[in-house]
Write an enzyme that holds these catalytic residues in place. Structure first.
Site, PDB file in Angstrom:
ATOM      1  N   SER A 123       0.833  -1.197   0.000  1.00  0.00           N
ATOM      2  CA  SER A 123       0.000   0.000   0.000  1.00  0.00           C
ATOM      3  C   SER A 123       0.875   1.258   0.000  1.00  0.00           C
ATOM      4  CB  SER A 123      -0.951  -0.029   1.202  1.00  0.00           C
ATOM      5  OG  SER A 123      -1.977   0.929   1.060  1.00  0.00           O
ATOM      6  N   LYS A 175     -21.178  18.288   4.172  1.00  0.00           N
ATOM      7  CA  LYS A 175     -20.332  18.568   5.320  1.00  0.00           C
ATOM      8  C   LYS A 175     -20.355  17.452   6.357  1.00  0.00           C
ATOM      9  CE  LYS A 175     -17.413  21.238   7.340  1.00  0.00           C
ATOM     10  NZ  LYS A 175     -16.086  21.422   6.723  1.00  0.00           N
TER      11      LYS A 175
END
Length: 307
Positions: A123, A175
């Protein structure tokens, strides 16, 4: 309920336990260091003839300021002719991983760099290594996991049971995306998925560019697959499967150094960095384990409710 709360707060307990367990030891070793160990000036003098340097990346990638500092020093040091980037990390946050990758790329422009996978290079830690001149993997190392993930928990059912609710005032439709207090709305999940997809496309594009691979065939070497060293070589993720001594010899040849002198590390500093790294790793694992168990219990309850 008590056991569940204990498990939920286990990461915080682990942090406090670490501080309690090792604080006195750290203070004692720090005092002994300044009493016994020579000054930094003497350490620098001991490395005045060094022409090769080893930089280590270990544990989860979160705060990489120390590694970046080491890379910059190696880049500016005219005596250093080559760098061995030793990696044993499962990856971590996206931004620090990218920062490391481009730091290695800039370093390679002025002197050779060989990345050596001593354990796990996966990764983000693989991302950090892609622009090295060569990637050499220990025969027993794990390579790959080229992918991106975002996880969260849904505490809605738990909050209902204990009588807790949230109050939110916001500006902006997205949000509250990723909130753990309720199930994500479809439009929120779709937007978050677009962020993950864009990050993944950046990842595979950079890997393809650095390793001379075809990005159209990314499912062969990416798609979050984990490979053995041999398998990784077959798909082009590493150049050689060999030991640390082979990686060192390869760097010596690449750097064209006749009399190799490796820069010596400050043993105390190395010990402290390792101690902090292991602490962060353990705390991170406890945190992830707690969250995963938390997620499992919540989803198990949801399954029982619908079954």
């Amino acid at each position: 309920m008590f056991n569940f709360l204990k498990m939920l707060f286990s990461p915080i307990i682990a942090i406090l336990d670490f501080i309690t367990k090792y604080f006195k030891t750290i203070v004692f070793l720090t005092i002994m260091y300044f009493i016994v160990v020579p000054s930094d000036e003497n350490i620098v003098d001991g490395n005045i003839h060094a022409n090769l340097q080893k930089i280590e990346l270990t544990g989860p990638i979160m705060d990489v300021s120390k590694v970046l500092e080491d890379i910059q020093k190696a880049k500016e040091d005219k005596n250093i002719k080559g760098v061995l980037f030793v990696v044993d990390s499962p990856g971590g946050s996206v931004a620090p991983s990218v920062e490391l990758a481009y730091a290695i790329k800039e370093l390679r422009e002025v002197k050779p760099v060989i990345a050596y996978a001593s354990g796990v290079i996966a990764s983000g830690s693989y991302y950090a290594s892609i622009w090295a001149n060569q990637i050499i993997a220990n025969p027993g190392s794990m390579v790959g996991s080229i992918g991106v993930i975002m996880q969260g928990v849904n505490t809605e059912e738990l909050m209902k049971k204990i009588g807790v609710s949230t109050q939110t005032v916001k500006a902006g439709k997205y949000k509250e995306s990723g909130t753990p207090t309720r199930k994500w709305f479809d439009y929120e999940e779709k937007q978050l998925q677009s962020v993950i997809d864009d990050t993944y496309n950046m990842f595979i594009s950079d890997v393809a560019s650095a390793r001379n691979l075809d990005v159209k065939n990314h499912t062969l070497y990416a798609d979050a697959k984990i490979f053995t060293s041999k398998q990784a070589k077959n798909v082009g993720l590493v150049d050689e499967v060999a030991t640390l001594s082979y990686a060192q010899d390869s760097l010596i040849k690449l750097a064209k150094v006749e009399k190799p002198v490796w820069m010596k590390e400050d043993k105390f500093e190395k010990f402290m960095n390792k101690l902090v790294s292991e602490a962060i790793s353990n705390i991170s694992m406890n945190l992830l384990s707690g969250l995963k168990a938390y997620w499992f219990i919540l989803n198990l309850k949801e399954f029982k409710r619908w079954s």
